[in-house]
Structures are given as C-alpha cells and as structure tokens.
Design a protein around this motif. Sequence first.
Motif, PDB file in Angstrom:
ATOM      1  N   VAL A  88      -4.158  12.643  -0.819  1.00 18.05           N
ATOM      2  CA  VAL A  88      -3.780  11.238  -1.002  1.00 18.05           C
ATOM      3  C   VAL A  88      -3.371  10.626   0.336  1.00 18.05           C
ATOM      4  CG1 VAL A  88      -2.105   9.680  -2.065  1.00 18.05           C
ATOM      5  CG2 VAL A  88      -3.123  11.512  -3.412  1.00 18.05           C
ATOM      6  N   PHE A  89      -2.551  11.335   1.105  1.00 20.90           N
ATOM      7  CA  PHE A  89      -2.129  10.812   2.406  1.00 20.90           C
ATOM      8  C   PHE A  89      -3.316  10.687   3.361  1.00 20.90           C
ATOM      9  CE2 PHE A  89       2.075  12.210   0.944  1.00 20.90           C
ATOM     10  CZ  PHE A  89       2.846  11.126   1.343  1.00 20.90           C
ATOM     11  N   LEU A  90      -4.236  11.662   3.304  1.00 18.39           N
ATOM     12  CA  LEU A  90      -5.404  11.620   4.189  1.00 18.39           C
ATOM     13  C   LEU A  90      -6.313  10.444   3.845  1.00 18.39           C
ATOM     14  CD1 LEU A  90      -7.126  12.913   6.407  1.00 18.39           C
ATOM     15  CD2 LEU A  90      -8.179  14.353   4.641  1.00 18.39           C
ATOM     16  N   VAL A  91      -6.586  10.269   2.557  1.00 15.02           N
ATOM     17  CA  VAL A  91      -7.434   9.149   2.133  1.00 15.02           C
ATOM     18  C   VAL A  91      -6.794   7.824   2.506  1.00 15.02           C
ATOM     19  CG1 VAL A  91      -8.372   7.953   0.123  1.00 15.02           C
ATOM     20  CG2 VAL A  91      -8.576  10.432   0.289  1.00 15.02           C
ATOM     21  N   ASN A  92      -5.493   7.721   2.312  1.00 15.89           N
ATOM     22  CA  ASN A  92      -4.783   6.479   2.653  1.00 15.89           C
ATOM     23  C   ASN A  92      -4.884   6.184   4.141  1.00 15.89           C
ATOM     24  OD1 ASN A  92      -3.062   4.224   1.980  1.00 15.89           O
ATOM     25  ND2 ASN A  92      -1.411   5.328   2.995  1.00 15.89           N
ATOM     26  N   ARG A  95       0.822  -1.213   0.000  1.00 24.48           N
ATOM     27  CA  ARG A  95       0.000   0.000   0.000  1.00 24.48           C
ATOM     28  C   ARG A  95       0.856   1.264   0.000  1.00 24.48           C
ATOM     29  NH1 ARG A  95      -5.676   0.190   2.486  1.00 24.48           N
ATOM     30  NH2 ARG A  95      -6.282   2.364   2.233  1.00 24.48           N
ATOM     31  N   ASP A  96       1.940   1.259   0.736  1.00 19.88           N
ATOM     32  CA  ASP A  96       2.815   2.438   0.774  1.00 19.88           C
ATOM     33  C   ASP A  96       3.439   2.706  -0.585  1.00 19.88           C
ATOM     34  OD1 ASP A  96       2.234   2.844   3.408  1.00 19.88           O
ATOM     35  OD2 ASP A  96       4.009   1.811   4.173  1.00 19.88           O
ATOM     36  N   ASN A  97       3.808   1.642  -1.313  1.00 14.10           N
ATOM     37  CA  ASN A  97       4.349   1.809  -2.666  1.00 14.10           C
ATOM     38  C   ASN A  97       3.318   2.429  -3.593  1.00 14.10           C
ATOM     39  OD1 ASN A  97       5.536  -0.630  -1.256  1.00 14.10           O
ATOM     40  ND2 ASN A  97       7.039  -0.369  -2.863  1.00 14.10           N
ATOM     41  N   ILE A  98       2.077   1.964  -3.473  1.00 12.18           N
ATOM     42  CA  ILE A  98       1.007   2.502  -4.319  1.00 12.18           C
ATOM     43  C   ILE A  98       0.769   3.969  -3.999  1.00 12.18           C
ATOM     44  CG2 ILE A  98      -1.442   2.313  -4.863  1.00 12.18           C
ATOM     45  CD1 ILE A  98      -1.215  -0.694  -4.350  1.00 12.18           C
ATOM     46  N   GLN A  99       0.786   4.303  -2.712  1.00 17.26           N
ATOM     47  CA  GLN A  99       0.600   5.702  -2.316  1.00 17.26           C
ATOM     48  C   GLN A  99       1.702   6.580  -2.886  1.00 17.26           C
ATOM     49  OE1 GLN A  99      -0.318   7.319   1.930  1.00 17.26           O
ATOM     50  NE2 GLN A  99       1.904   7.404   1.711  1.00 17.26           N
TER      51      GLN A  99
END
Length: 331
Positions: A316-320, A243-247
């Motif tokens: 993006v960070f908030l949604v993640n 997930r971190d890679n996708i973000q």
Amino acid sequence: MSLPPPTAVLEGGRKAAIQSRRKNLTFDKVSFMAVFLGIPLAIYLVFVIWPFLQAFVYSLTDWSGFSPNYKFVGLDNYARIFTDDQFLKALSNNVILLIVVPLVTVVLSLVLATLVTVGGSSKGQVKGLRNSSFYRVVSFFPYTIPAVAIGIMWGQIYDPSGGLLNGALNALGLNFKDYAWLGNTNTAMWCSIFVIIWGFVGFYMVLFIAGIKGIPAELFEAARIDGAGRFRTAVSVTIPMIRDNIQTAYVYLGIFALDAFVYMASLFPNAGGPENSTLVMSQQLFFTAFQRGQFGMATAMGVILALATLLFSGLVFLVNKLTGGSEGGRL
C-alpha cells in the motif's frame, strides 16, 4: 605565506565538529533522549520484537503448548501448512476479505464524508447536506457497538426462522421463508462482509470528514468557478488532499481483513461457516492451537499472518508513493 593542505583543513573541521557535538551533549539532552527515545525503544523491543522472534522460534518446533519439552522440526510446519486444504481455504477467504472490505469501506466512507461536508448546494458557501450532523451521528453509531455484539445481533437478524431480514422480505411479497443466509455457501461470506463494512463505514467516514474539513474552502470554490461538478471536484481536489488519510484507512482495514476473527467467530461460533466458506486464518490458528494442541504449527500460521500483514502494508505504501502520494497535499 603558505596555506595548509586541503586534507588538513578538512581534518581540522571534522575535529571541531566532533568537539562541538560533545559540548552540546549536555545532561538535559542525554536524559531527554534516554527517556523519550530509549525507554519507548526498549518497550518496543521487549513487547513487540522479542515476542515475534520467540514466535518464529516456536514455529520451528513441535511444541504442544502445555509441555516444556519440544524438539525442532525445521520448516516442516510451514510445509504442512501449505499442503493443508483447510488453511489454504482460510487463506483464500482472507484474500477475498482483503480485496473487498477495504475497497468498499473506503469508497462508501469517502462518498458519505463528501456528502456531509461539501455535498450541499452548488451555490453560495461550500457546505454539506442539510442535517449533516444527524447523518454523521447515525453513521458513526455502529462503530460504538462492540464487534461481538454486532456479530450476535446480525446473527439474529439473519436467522432463517424468526430473523428480521426474512420477515421484512416476506412482508414485501418475496419468498424468503426459512432462507439460511449464514448457512448457505453462496451467501455466508457476502453476508459477513456486509456486517463488517456496516460496522466500519461510520468510523472512517468521520476520519475522512476531519481530513476534508482541513482543506481550504477556496479550493472548492475555485473548482466550482472552473465548472467542475461534484465528481470532478472529489477526484481533483478532495482525494489528492486527503490521500494520507485514505492510505491510513486502507492499511488499517487491510490488517483487519487479514484477521477478522471477532466478527467471524461471533457470526459462526461453532465452525468456519458452511463448508468452511467463511473460515479465516486466525480461526484456523485458534482451532489448531487449542483444539488440536499443535502450538508449533499454530505459531507458524501466526508468523505467516504477520508476514502477510507486513507485505500488504508495504505494498500500500509503495503503490501510494509510485502514484504520487508524496505530493498528495500539494496542488
């Protein structure tokens, strides 16, 4: 024997802690912090924060870019920008790129990465497709070509008279003689998006491959034993674990989509495409500064572009985080 009051004990403990910290601040520790924290922080302030503050100040002026004289006009530049039809068109084009490019690129890269790592036979050892190394090299190859060269190359491929695309379509019996792919408002933006995605898919595929390679094979084998198919395994195992890679990929692709200057300028060197259908904010900024000599307004456009980039990254960070991103590596 009477005990000291609690406040005195707390105060004594606080003083002891301060003295202990002072004793621990040796020359080695202070020099280490100065070199590895102070110097990078100073460089960041000088070369990142300070230029941005300067840009914001210039955005409040009528500076021509080539004169030491200018006067402050307040927020007039920002008011004019948001009533400028060309800038609003460029903004809408960037929004289209922001929606399409990261989403399609990430999905395609993830599919390809899954195929070449765990998309092989469903029996025996977990592995990718046969000849997966070859597919990996071929997919990564477009990223090694400079963006300017990619734009020029695809401009020739899309050429209406002697381009490879029209020639191939005509050879298949389809009537696309002299069709201007980059000269039509209905196709210019989508052809440009295809070129951008083509240039980036290989790189992010390799990024996701590295992430998938770090997932223990036992997780895939357990999912296989439980009867999960390839799609279910990708959704339940692969995506949560990388997930971190996708973000990271989504943020970088979004930042690029808000710029896209190199590709658009290479594909459309004279203007922003037919009826400005491919004009982006960075191109409008360039035209405003170097053709009109309105550096104050161009700098205001740059400030808006920077704020849009920060806003997108924050979203993006908030949604993640709201969707459980902090638990992405734990199953």
